[in-house]
Each structure stands twice: as structure tokens, then as C-alpha cells.
Write an enzyme that holds these catalytic residues in place. Structure first.
Site, PDB file in Angstrom:
ATOM      1  N   ASP A   2      44.293  29.784  35.761  1.00  0.00           N
ATOM      2  CA  ASP A   2      44.681  30.584  34.600  1.00  0.00           C
ATOM      3  C   ASP A   2      45.806  29.899  33.818  1.00  0.00           C
ATOM      4  O   ASP A   2      46.805  29.462  34.401  1.00  0.00           O
ATOM      5  CB  ASP A   2      45.152  31.958  35.047  1.00  0.00           C
ATOM      6  CG  ASP A   2      44.081  32.735  35.811  1.00  0.00           C
ATOM      7  OD1 ASP A   2      43.142  32.113  36.336  1.00  0.00           O
ATOM      8  OD2 ASP A   2      44.207  33.971  35.889  1.00  0.00           O
ATOM      9  N   ASN A  10      39.070  37.950  32.417  1.00  0.00           N
ATOM     10  CA  ASN A  10      39.226  39.369  32.118  1.00  0.00           C
ATOM     11  C   ASN A  10      40.171  39.608  30.938  1.00  0.00           C
ATOM     12  O   ASN A  10      40.039  40.609  30.227  1.00  0.00           O
ATOM     13  CB  ASN A  10      39.710  40.145  33.355  1.00  0.00           C
ATOM     14  CG  ASN A  10      41.074  39.718  33.844  1.00  0.00           C
ATOM     15  OD1 ASN A  10      41.283  38.544  34.175  1.00  0.00           O
ATOM     16  ND2 ASN A  10      42.012  40.648  33.913  1.00  0.00           N
ATOM     17  N   HIS A  11      41.098  38.683  30.688  1.00  0.00           N
ATOM     18  CA  HIS A  11      41.984  38.861  29.538  1.00  0.00           C
ATOM     19  C   HIS A  11      41.246  38.616  28.224  1.00  0.00           C
ATOM     20  O   HIS A  11      41.475  39.346  27.247  1.00  0.00           O
ATOM     21  CB  HIS A  11      43.209  37.965  29.678  1.00  0.00           C
ATOM     22  CG  HIS A  11      44.248  38.541  30.581  1.00  0.00           C
ATOM     23  ND1 HIS A  11      45.394  39.147  30.129  1.00  0.00           N
ATOM     24  CD2 HIS A  11      44.283  38.639  31.938  1.00  0.00           C
ATOM     25  CE1 HIS A  11      46.103  39.580  31.167  1.00  0.00           C
ATOM     26  NE2 HIS A  11      45.450  39.267  32.272  1.00  0.00           N
ATOM     27  N   HIS A  35      42.315  34.005  38.683  1.00  0.00           N
ATOM     28  CA  HIS A  35      42.545  35.457  38.649  1.00  0.00           C
ATOM     29  C   HIS A  35      43.615  35.919  39.623  1.00  0.00           C
ATOM     30  O   HIS A  35      44.481  36.687  39.258  1.00  0.00           O
ATOM     31  CB  HIS A  35      41.236  36.202  38.898  1.00  0.00           C
ATOM     32  CG  HIS A  35      41.314  37.684  38.690  1.00  0.00           C
ATOM     33  ND1 HIS A  35      41.742  38.232  37.503  1.00  0.00           N
ATOM     34  CD2 HIS A  35      41.017  38.734  39.503  1.00  0.00           C
ATOM     35  CE1 HIS A  35      41.682  39.551  37.592  1.00  0.00           C
ATOM     36  NE2 HIS A  35      41.269  39.884  38.789  1.00  0.00           N
TER      37      HIS A  35
END
Length: 240
Positions: free
Chosen positions: A20, A75-76, A194
Site C-alpha cells: 500500500d 478498498n480505498h 491491506h
């Protein structure tokens, strides 16, 4: 939106994946410089969550335009897309805001739409052919113990079934929290982010590589052809 993006073997350079990024592209560039990344021949694959929380989220368009940079939808990115589709109303936009998405809502509506359009077309999964076989990339987790089964749902199903698998791919922490080392068949390795880990963590053939470069840790780069991590880690720390 293409659910799965596939890449042929890189015959002229190296392939890396990174955890990430969360709006820390300057720090990412420093990690690339440290391994001698060559943009003329090498490729970089992101496990998603390129934006939010960090100070350089607006640079994501510059990176996605680079011919050697590719990413799955984290997911962001998914939160931004969902909030925009709901016209910034209700729970979707609130969840995004409290998870670092405020940068987006400070932009004009035209700029917001521009970024969301970039995120909306990102694939849920990436496959890269390497000299050691296929390497798969999803943001958070593979929902099945067979890679082909996941691809089948993503590419052939629609509606609730497909969305359920997408959600697991982007949000689940089940494999790492339960320390499930069963692995995923039909693929050499699966790379995910994540969940922040102190050092790259390997469960079966699933490599968790978000080492918190965005929150004071370091960015881990993993060579897809060798599965070697940079910076190097103690092998005993690289698995559970």
C-alpha cells in the site's frame, strides 16, 4: 471495468510489486531508486490503496500514466468510487472521509470525477507471467484456495456473487488473522497488502507485503521472478 488484467513475461527487465502506497509517492520513488529500478525495462505492480492518508494522493494520476506502473483496485479506491456514485451522500462518503479520503472532497467536482474515473477502471486482480510461473496480485485476500475459481467468479459471474468476491479481494483479513497457511493452488504466488506487517509475511504461497511505508515503516518491493524482498529480511521473519 476489466476484472482481471494479464501481463506476459518481461523479457528485458525486472518486475516488482509494492504494498500500500497511501499517498507517499516520493518515498516510493526512493525505494525504487534503492533497487536501481529502470523505467525503460522494469515494471512495478501496486497491490492497491495508492491514495488516502498521505500528502501526495493527487499524484496518483501521474503514476497511473507511467507506462511501467500498474495497479489493482484497493478498498480505498473502491470507497472513492462508491461515494462518487452515490453523489457523496450517506454512509459511503462518510466511511471514505474518516479513512483518509478528505483530500478528494477538497477538489472541484470535475477533479473528483477525474480521479474516480481512474480508479473505477482498475482491475480487481492482476496476473503476471514470470520465469517461475504465474504470480497473482489482489489487494487484500484470495477468497478461495484455488486461483482459477476466483477468476471464474470475477470474469463469468455478475451481480451479488461477483460483488461478494470483489469485497473479499479488497477487504478481507481472514487469511492473515487466522494465520491460514493453506495457500492458493494454481498459481506460483499471490501478493497482497491491506494488512500492515512489520516484515513481509508468507502464509503458504500468499505474500503479505504492506510493511507500512505510508505510516512510518518502510516500503517493501518484491521481485516477482525470484520472490526476493527488498530491503532484504531475515528468512525467519518472512514467514509464519
Amino acid at each position: 471495468m476489466t476484472q482481471v488484467q494479464r501481463f506476459t513475461i518481461n523479457t528485458v527487465g525486472r518486475d516488482f510489486a509494492v504494498g500500500d502506497i497511501h499517498g507517499h509517492f516520493t518515498k516510493l520513488q526512493a525505494a525504487l531508486d534503492a533497487v536501481g529500478f529502470n523505467p525503460a525495462t522494469d515494471r512495478l505492480f501496486s497491490v492497491g490503496d495508492m491514495v488516502d492518508r498521505g500528502p501526495e494522493s493527487t499524484d496518483v494520476d501521474v503514476w497511473l500514466a507511467k507506462p511501467w506502473f500498474f495497479a489493482v483496485q484497493g478498498n480505498h479506491e473502491q470507497m472513492a468510487v462508491d461515494a462518487h456514485r452515490l453523489s457523496h451522500k450517506g454512509q459511503a462518503s462518510y466511511i471514505h472521509m474518516i479513512n483518509g479520503g478528505a483530500w478528494l472532497y477538497g477538489l472541484s467536482t470535475v477533479e473528483q470525477a477525474f480521479y474516480v474515473d481512474l480508479f473505477a477502471v482498475l482491475p480487481i486482480a492482476i496476473e503476471v507471467m514470470t520465469p517461475i510461473g504465474l504470480v497473482g496480485i489482489v489487494h487484500a485476500d484470495c477468497p478461495f484456495d484455488d486461483w482459477a475459481q476466483m477468476l471464474g467468479v470475477l470474469e463469468q459471474e455478475q451481480g451479488a456473487m461477483q460483488r461478494s468476491v470483489q469485497t473479499i479481494c479488497q477487504w478481507s483479513r481472514a487469511r492473515i488473522t487466522s494465520e491460514n497457511d493453506t495457500g492458493v493452488s494454481g498459481i506460483r504466488a499471490v501478493l497482497v497488502g491491506h494488512t500492515v506487517v512489520l516484515q513481509p509475511t508468507v502464509l503458504g504461497n500468499v505474500y503479505h507485503i504492506d510493511t507500512g511505508g505510508w505510516r512510518g515503516g518502510h516500503f517493501t518491493l518484491i521481485d516477482l521472478a525470484t520472490l526476493e524482498c527488498f530491503p532484504p529480511v531475515n528468512p525467519e521473519l518472512c514467514s509464519r
